[in-house]
Design a protein around this motif. Structure first.
Motif, mmCIF file in Angstrom:
data_model
loop_
_atom_site.group_PDB
_atom_site.id
_atom_site.type_symbol
_atom_site.label_atom_id
_atom_site.label_comp_id
_atom_site.label_asym_id
_atom_site.label_seq_id
_atom_site.Cartn_x
_atom_site.Cartn_y
_atom_site.Cartn_z
ATOM 1 N N GLN A 33 4.132 14.427 -9.995
ATOM 2 C CA GLN A 33 3.692 14.134 -11.350
ATOM 3 C C GLN A 33 4.848 12.624 -11.511
ATOM 4 O O GLN A 33 4.244 11.217 -11.932
ATOM 5 C CB GLN A 33 4.071 14.867 -12.787
ATOM 6 C CG GLN A 33 3.403 13.902 -13.988
ATOM 7 C CD GLN A 33 2.900 14.926 -14.870
ATOM 8 O OE1 GLN A 33 3.109 15.723 -15.187
ATOM 9 N NE2 GLN A 33 2.269 14.599 -16.241
ATOM 10 N N SER A 34 5.919 13.096 -11.893
ATOM 11 C CA SER A 34 7.119 11.840 -11.976
ATOM 12 C C SER A 34 6.694 10.598 -11.248
ATOM 13 O O SER A 34 6.747 9.973 -11.777
ATOM 14 C CB SER A 34 7.989 12.348 -12.223
ATOM 15 O OG SER A 34 9.093 11.334 -12.413
ATOM 16 N N ALA A 35 7.267 10.818 -9.755
ATOM 17 C CA ALA A 35 6.822 10.345 -8.604
ATOM 18 C C ALA A 35 5.532 8.365 -9.070
ATOM 19 O O ALA A 35 5.575 7.516 -9.280
ATOM 20 C CB ALA A 35 6.695 9.970 -7.393
ATOM 21 N N LEU A 36 4.964 9.798 -9.198
ATOM 22 C CA LEU A 36 3.451 8.867 -9.095
ATOM 23 C C LEU A 36 3.353 7.902 -11.106
ATOM 24 O O LEU A 36 2.676 6.784 -10.678
ATOM 25 C CB LEU A 36 1.995 10.004 -9.455
ATOM 26 C CG LEU A 36 1.475 10.610 -7.870
ATOM 27 C CD1 LEU A 36 0.869 11.180 -8.134
ATOM 28 C CD2 LEU A 36 1.623 9.381 -6.616
ATOM 29 N N THR A 37 3.727 8.417 -11.797
ATOM 30 C CA THR A 37 4.400 7.620 -13.032
ATOM 31 C C THR A 37 5.095 7.110 -13.002
ATOM 32 O O THR A 37 4.347 5.318 -13.365
ATOM 33 C CB THR A 37 4.877 9.039 -13.847
ATOM 34 O OG1 THR A 37 3.701 9.790 -14.413
ATOM 35 C CG2 THR A 37 4.879 8.373 -15.492
ATOM 36 N N TYR A 38 6.350 6.514 -12.125
ATOM 37 C CA TYR A 38 6.488 5.297 -11.686
ATOM 38 C C TYR A 38 6.439 4.583 -10.820
ATOM 39 O O TYR A 38 6.514 3.314 -11.289
ATOM 40 C CB TYR A 38 8.594 5.887 -11.187
ATOM 41 C CG TYR A 38 9.556 4.920 -10.516
ATOM 42 C CD1 TYR A 38 9.809 4.611 -11.595
ATOM 43 C CD2 TYR A 38 9.332 4.383 -9.344
ATOM 44 C CE1 TYR A 38 10.852 3.434 -10.660
ATOM 45 C CE2 TYR A 38 10.207 3.574 -8.519
ATOM 46 C CZ TYR A 38 10.611 2.597 -9.461
ATOM 47 O OH TYR A 38 11.399 1.780 -9.419
ATOM 48 N N VAL A 39 5.624 5.181 -9.927
ATOM 49 C CA VAL A 39 5.091 3.949 -9.618
ATOM 50 C C VAL A 39 3.785 3.589 -9.405
ATOM 51 O O VAL A 39 3.275 1.977 -9.517
ATOM 52 C CB VAL A 39 4.668 4.895 -7.670
ATOM 53 C CG1 VAL A 39 3.473 3.590 -7.050
ATOM 54 C CG2 VAL A 39 5.697 5.596 -7.189
ATOM 55 N N SER A 40 2.690 3.480 -11.023
ATOM 56 C CA SER A 40 2.131 3.273 -11.528
ATOM 57 C C SER A 40 2.165 2.287 -12.435
ATOM 58 O O SER A 40 2.309 1.081 -12.585
ATOM 59 C CB SER A 40 1.280 4.515 -12.095
ATOM 60 O OG SER A 40 0.391 3.558 -13.354
ATOM 61 N N THR A 41 4.110 2.665 -13.126
ATOM 62 C CA THR A 41 4.972 1.503 -14.039
ATOM 63 C C THR A 41 5.147 0.464 -13.047
ATOM 64 O O THR A 41 5.013 -0.789 -13.991
ATOM 65 C CB THR A 41 5.543 2.322 -14.877
ATOM 66 O OG1 THR A 41 5.191 4.054 -15.386
ATOM 67 C CG2 THR A 41 6.265 1.865 -15.765
ATOM 68 N N ARG A 42 5.858 1.058 -12.131
ATOM 69 C CA ARG A 42 6.283 -0.494 -11.252
ATOM 70 C C ARG A 42 5.156 -1.333 -11.014
ATOM 71 O O ARG A 42 5.197 -2.828 -10.433
ATOM 72 C CB ARG A 42 7.157 0.217 -10.237
ATOM 73 C CG ARG A 42 7.580 -0.691 -9.506
ATOM 74 C CD ARG A 42 8.648 -1.091 -10.643
ATOM 75 N NE ARG A 42 9.204 -2.322 -9.541
ATOM 76 C CZ ARG A 42 10.139 -3.428 -10.378
ATOM 77 N NH1 ARG A 42 9.552 -4.181 -11.317
ATOM 78 N NH2 ARG A 42 10.402 -4.223 -9.179
#
Length: 104
Positions: A33-42
């Motif tokens: 979830q943390s990785a997907l949130t970071y990728v989405s924001t980026r």
């Protein structure tokens, strides 16, 4: 993930995950979830940067297309070289764009 799937006891009467496997599954879920949130924001940030760059390029091209008919040949070369430098493209790319504009 493979170890997590191996930890499933589907054939047993107790079934489910062992406490260690459940703990591991929780952290895999949190990290994913943390990785997907970071990728989405980026990706959103990169999209905004690209949009701004395209708007700037569009403004340069619009100014170029409006000014070309009104300037004399002595200033045309200087203007086209300057526009290529501003847009961070090569002069042949600018010439190709102008040829494409005149064909349309």
């Amino acid at each position: 993930m493979i170890a997590l799937c191996d930890a499933l006891k589907l054939d047993d009467d107790e079934g489910g995950l062992s406490p260690d496997a459940a703990f591991g599954f929780y952290w895999v879920t949190v990290l994913t979830q943390s990785a997907l949130t970071y990728v989405s924001t980026r990706l959103v940030i990169l999209g905004r940067e690209n949009e701004g760059q395209f708007k700037q390029t569009s403004a340069y091209l619009s100014a170029l297309s409006w000014s070309l008919p009104s300037i004399g040949p002595e200033h045309r070369e200087h203007l086209l070289n300057h526009m290529a430098a501003l847009m961070n493209v090569t002069r042949p790319e600018v010439d190709q764009f102008i040829e494409g504009m005149t064909v349309v």
